[in-house]
Scaffold this motif. Structure first.
Motif, PDB file in Angstrom:
ATOM      1  N   VAL A 269       0.853  -1.188   0.000  1.00 29.76           N
ATOM      2  CA  VAL A 269       0.000   0.000   0.000  1.00 29.76           C
ATOM      3  C   VAL A 269       0.891   1.242   0.000  1.00 29.76           C
ATOM      4  N   PRO A 270       0.713   2.134  -0.957  1.00 26.85           N
ATOM      5  CA  PRO A 270       1.538   3.345  -1.024  1.00 26.85           C
ATOM      6  C   PRO A 270       1.401   4.193   0.244  1.00 26.85           C
ATOM      7  N   GLN A 271       2.505   4.823   0.647  1.00 26.87           N
ATOM      8  CA  GLN A 271       2.482   5.668   1.834  1.00 26.87           C
ATOM      9  C   GLN A 271       1.496   6.816   1.687  1.00 26.87           C
ATOM     10  N   SER A 272       1.308   7.286   0.462  1.00 29.67           N
ATOM     11  CA  SER A 272       0.378   8.399   0.253  1.00 29.67           C
ATOM     12  C   SER A 272      -1.043   8.037   0.658  1.00 29.67           C
ATOM     13  N   VAL A 273      -1.363   6.744   0.632  1.00 31.65           N
ATOM     14  CA  VAL A 273      -2.688   6.296   1.055  1.00 31.65           C
ATOM     15  C   VAL A 273      -2.788   6.327   2.573  1.00 31.65           C
ATOM     16  N   TYR A 274      -1.783   5.763   3.235  1.00 26.47           N
ATOM     17  CA  TYR A 274      -1.789   5.760   4.694  1.00 26.47           C
ATOM     18  C   TYR A 274      -1.849   7.178   5.267  1.00 26.47           C
ATOM     19  N   ARG A 275      -1.187   8.120   4.586  1.00 24.63           N
ATOM     20  CA  ARG A 275      -1.050   9.477   5.100  1.00 24.63           C
ATOM     21  C   ARG A 275      -2.062  10.444   4.488  1.00 24.63           C
ATOM     22  N   LEU A 276      -3.067   9.890   3.868  1.00 28.67           N
ATOM     23  CA  LEU A 276      -4.041  10.719   3.154  1.00 28.67           C
ATOM     24  C   LEU A 276      -4.690  11.757   4.062  1.00 28.67           C
ATOM     25  N   ASN A 277      -4.927  11.408   5.319  1.00 22.99           N
ATOM     26  CA  ASN A 277      -5.635  12.312   6.230  1.00 22.99           C
ATOM     27  C   ASN A 277      -4.719  13.357   6.863  1.00 22.99           C
ATOM     28  N   ILE A 278      -3.392  13.122   6.808  1.00 23.11           N
ATOM     29  CA  ILE A 278      -2.501  14.011   7.566  1.00 23.11           C
ATOM     30  C   ILE A 278      -1.541  14.803   6.701  1.00 23.11           C
TER      31      ILE A 278
ATOM     32  N   ASP B 102     -12.104  12.950   5.938  1.00 21.54           N
ATOM     33  CA  ASP B 102     -11.255  11.819   6.318  1.00 21.54           C
ATOM     34  C   ASP B 102     -11.703  10.561   5.588  1.00 21.54           C
ATOM     35  N   LEU B 103     -10.739   9.737   5.231  1.00 20.66           N
ATOM     36  CA  LEU B 103     -11.046   8.519   4.479  1.00 20.66           C
ATOM     37  C   LEU B 103     -11.860   7.550   5.339  1.00 20.66           C
ATOM     38  N   ALA B 104     -13.030   7.168   4.819  1.00 16.88           N
ATOM     39  CA  ALA B 104     -13.915   6.263   5.557  1.00 16.88           C
ATOM     40  C   ALA B 104     -14.012   4.881   4.911  1.00 16.88           C
ATOM     41  N   LYS B 105     -13.746   4.791   3.614  1.00 16.47           N
ATOM     42  CA  LYS B 105     -13.894   3.523   2.905  1.00 16.47           C
ATOM     43  C   LYS B 105     -12.678   3.290   2.024  1.00 16.47           C
ATOM     44  N   LEU B 106     -11.926   2.211   2.303  1.00 21.01           N
ATOM     45  CA  LEU B 106     -10.722   1.896   1.550  1.00 21.01           C
ATOM     46  C   LEU B 106     -10.830   0.489   0.975  1.00 21.01           C
ATOM     47  N   LEU B 107     -10.829   0.392  -0.346  1.00 25.19           N
ATOM     48  CA  LEU B 107     -10.960  -0.888  -1.040  1.00 25.19           C
ATOM     49  C   LEU B 107      -9.627  -1.265  -1.670  1.00 25.19           C
ATOM     50  N   LEU B 108      -9.052  -2.377  -1.193  1.00 22.30           N
ATOM     51  CA  LEU B 108      -7.763  -2.858  -1.687  1.00 22.30           C
ATOM     52  C   LEU B 108      -7.861  -4.301  -2.168  1.00 22.30           C
ATOM     53  N   ALA B 109      -9.029  -4.719  -2.555  1.00 26.25           N
ATOM     54  CA  ALA B 109      -9.271  -6.116  -2.939  1.00 26.25           C
ATOM     55  C   ALA B 109      -8.564  -6.479  -4.240  1.00 26.25           C
ATOM     56  N   SER B 110      -8.310  -7.785  -4.405  1.00 21.59           N
ATOM     57  CA  SER B 110      -7.774  -8.344  -5.655  1.00 21.59           C
ATOM     58  C   SER B 110      -6.470  -7.677  -6.078  1.00 21.59           C
ATOM     59  N   ASN B 111      -5.536  -7.586  -5.127  1.00 24.90           N
ATOM     60  CA  ASN B 111      -4.185  -7.142  -5.419  1.00 24.90           C
ATOM     61  C   ASN B 111      -3.224  -8.271  -5.047  1.00 24.90           C
ATOM     62  N   GLN B 112      -1.967  -7.948  -4.797  1.00 25.71           N
ATOM     63  CA  GLN B 112      -0.971  -8.952  -4.428  1.00 25.71           C
ATOM     64  C   GLN B 112      -0.285  -8.583  -3.118  1.00 25.71           C
ATOM     65  N   LEU B 113      -1.061  -8.011  -2.203  1.00 30.15           N
ATOM     66  CA  LEU B 113      -0.519  -7.571  -0.915  1.00 30.15           C
ATOM     67  C   LEU B 113      -0.154  -8.774  -0.052  1.00 30.15           C
ATOM     68  N   THR B 114       1.023  -8.741   0.530  1.00 33.87           N
ATOM     69  CA  THR B 114       1.445  -9.797   1.458  1.00 33.87           C
ATOM     70  C   THR B 114       1.447  -9.312   2.900  1.00 33.87           C
ATOM     71  N   ALA B 115       1.408  -8.019   3.099  1.00 34.82           N
ATOM     72  CA  ALA B 115       1.422  -7.465   4.451  1.00 34.82           C
ATOM     73  C   ALA B 115       0.857  -6.055   4.427  1.00 34.82           C
TER      74      ALA B 115
ATOM     75  N   GLY C 243      -3.044   2.301  11.004  1.00 32.22           N
ATOM     76  CA  GLY C 243      -3.687   2.930  12.161  1.00 32.22           C
ATOM     77  C   GLY C 243      -3.881   4.421  12.006  1.00 32.22           C
ATOM     78  N   LEU C 244      -3.201   5.036  11.031  1.00 32.91           N
ATOM     79  CA  LEU C 244      -3.378   6.469  10.793  1.00 32.91           C
ATOM     80  C   LEU C 244      -4.742   6.779  10.184  1.00 32.91           C
ATOM     81  N   LEU C 245      -5.349   5.770   9.578  1.00 29.78           N
ATOM     82  CA  LEU C 245      -6.662   5.978   8.936  1.00 29.78           C
ATOM     83  C   LEU C 245      -7.765   5.664   9.944  1.00 29.78           C
ATOM     84  N   CYS C 246      -7.768   6.409  11.023  1.00 24.99           N
ATOM     85  CA  CYS C 246      -8.621   6.065  12.169  1.00 24.99           C
ATOM     86  C   CYS C 246     -10.109   6.301  11.928  1.00 24.99           C
ATOM     87  N   ALA C 247     -10.466   6.920  10.803  1.00 20.29           N
ATOM     88  CA  ALA C 247     -11.885   7.166  10.516  1.00 20.29           C
ATOM     89  C   ALA C 247     -12.499   6.088   9.635  1.00 20.29           C
TER      90      ALA C 247
END
Length: 506
Positions: A45-54, A77-90, A96-100
């Motif tokens: 997941v790109p850092q820009s996504v995690y830090r979207l709210n800050i 604040d980001l309320a809905k994040l869809l990351l389905a059907s990718n190749q994420l391993t972790a 935790g920054l996306l607390c909303a």
């Protein structure tokens, strides 16, 4: 220097490119509170996504316009994040920054672990983790007090945390297609749960705490290794659909009689059906018993008046009660693969309507026989006692005769048949038949409507199983009763019956 290796391309190599989310998507996410990155081949997941709210937005850095379409200071604040059907391993702890977040969709990835920071998402309502490679669920997930839906199907989970019961708001839990061998007793603490899917695991038993799941409507335990079901299942008062296919059951479990509507017991080792259990399944509309070892179908099956579909495919049934054809709601009857006698094989292939028509025809053709062999019992009114209904449906019927009494022969014919319902409606009865008390141990439904009753005798209050009394178009009001008092008479049938029961000496 001749012994050293020189990388001739060193000046042309580039550092690993950081994954970038298009600015347009981030801009739209700040306005809508939703970001869909499904199916983009992401390995992280790109850092820009995690830090979207800050992080400060590009508009804030370069654009000081006060146009209505680019008010960056009004971002959501980001309320809905869809990351389905990718190749994420972790996932990073930065999640935790996306607390909303209220919805986090990670299904269909390659996750083999989850960060403890998931427990910081206090607003999360839906967590979708199906189709991954998870072996466990972090304890921190159990701290998500607002979580309503948790889907974990098709992972490799072997155990669940004992803290699972802390998810008090959970209404849907899907643990199907995992490696679970047992369940924590705290499962019973999920008191808001309405849908529980445990199919395709390795369960050999279920916890007694099932009794506490009073709001579960659907329970699927198919494709496990269950040999027995706890009696506590009968206390699941809201249960409507129960799936127990492909297990190792030898008997039907104790079931909640008032709510259950669909039962799926295919592919077990069931050899017999308990007649008393069938008597309780008054609301069942679908009963699947295919691929078992049932030899005898009890006559009590004909009391399931709501039954629309009965699947008995591939059992060991030799004879079928013709009275099955009397089931008023039955539209689908499947009997293929049984060694039936008396029913031609070609008839079984013609569909349910032809088969039911044949069974009803057999009832008309066969003489009604009592245990002594007489063809019928004749009453003074020349009306025959319908022994078929007494024996098969446990119904004692004598209606629309315009008589002021019920013949003794009718009660004699009903002896030893555990009658559960009587219909004496549309007559001229002025009192409850005195012999009604003979049916006190089995009678649950009494129809005395459209008569001329002027009193309710104690006989009706001795019926231990009484559930329903039909007293339509007759009234006890306007009679000079000293007991019950007029105040009781005006409160309706239930109150009158309760009063009469209280008068019976104990």
């Amino acid at each position: 220097m001749s012994g050293s290796k020189v990388d001739s391309l060193v000046g042309f190599r580039m550092a690993k490119a950081e994954l970038v989310v298009p600015d347009g998507l981030l801009k739209a996410a700040r306005k809508s509170g939703q970001l869909n990155l499904s199916g983009r081949g992401l390995t992280e997941v790109p850092q820009s996504v995690y830090r979207l709210n800050i992080d400060t937005s590009e508009e804030a850095k370069h654009n000081v316009s006060f146009g209505t379409t680019d008010r960056w200071w009004e971002q959501t604040d980001l309320a809905k994040l869809l990351l389905a059907s990718n190749q994420l391993t972790a996932l990073s702890d930065d999640i935790g920054l996306l607390c909303a977040l209220t919805v986090l969709d990670l299904h269909d990835n390659r996750l083999n672990s989850l960060p403890s920071a998931l427990g910081d998402l206090g607003e999360l309502q839906q967590l979708r983790l199906s189709h991954n490679q998870l072996k466990s669920l972090p304890v921190e997930v159990c701290a998500l007090k607002n979580l309503r839906s948790l889907t974990l199907q098709r992972n490799a989970i072997e155990n669940l945390p004992v803290q699972l019961g802390q998810l008090q708001s959970l209404t849907e839990l899907d643990l199907s297609n995992n490696l679970l061998k047992n369940l924590p007793p705290s499962l019973g603490d999920l008191t808001s749960l309405q849908k529980l899917n445990l199919c395709h695991n390795k369960l050999t038993c279920l916890p007694d705490s099932l009794a506490l799941l009073r709001n579960v409507k659907l329970l699927d335990c198919s494709n496990n290794q269950l040999t027995d079901i706890p009696v506590s299942l009968s206390q699941m008062a809201a249960l409507e659909q129960l799936y127990l296919r492909h297990n190792k059951l030898h008997l039907l479990p104790h079931l909640p009689a008032t709510s259950i509507k669909e039962l799926y017991f295919g592919n077990n080792h069931i050899e017999r059906l308990d007649p008393m259990q069938l008597l309780n399944l008054t609301e069942v509309s679908l009963l699947e018993l295919r691929d078992n070892k049932i030899k005898v179908l009890p006559e009590e099956i004909t009391l399931l008046s709501m039954l629309t579909r009965l699947d008995l495919t591939n059992n060991d049934i030799i004879t079928l009660p013709a009275s099955v054809g009397l089931l008023p709601s039955l539209t689908t009857l499947q009997l293929e693969g049984n060694p039936l006698r008396g029913i031609r094989r070609d008839l079984l292939t013609k569909g349910s309507s032809e088969l039911l028509k044949y069974l009803r025809g057999r009832i008309k053709e066969e003489p009604e026989r009592s245990d002594e062999g007489s063809t019928a019992v004749m009453l003074p009114s020349q009306a025959k006692v319908n022994l078929q209904k007494i024996k098969a449906l446990r119904l004692l019927e004598y209606s629309e005769k315009q008589t002021d009494s019920i013949p003794d022969e009718l009660f004699d014919a009903a002896a030893n048949h555990s009658v559960v319902a009587i219909d004496f409606s549309k007559n001229q009865l002025i009192s409850v038949p005195t012999r009604l008390g003979e049916l006190h141990s089995s009678l649950s439904d009494v129809n005395l409507g459209f008569n001329r009753l002027n009193c309710l005798s104690p006989e009706i209050c001795s019926l231990l199983q009484l559930m329903h009394v039909d007293l339509r178009c007759l009234s006890l009001e306007g009679n000079p009763f000293r007991t019950p008092r007029p105040a009781i008479m005006t409160k309706g049938t239930d109150v009158v019956l309760e009063y009469l029961r209280s008068r019976i000496p104990t």
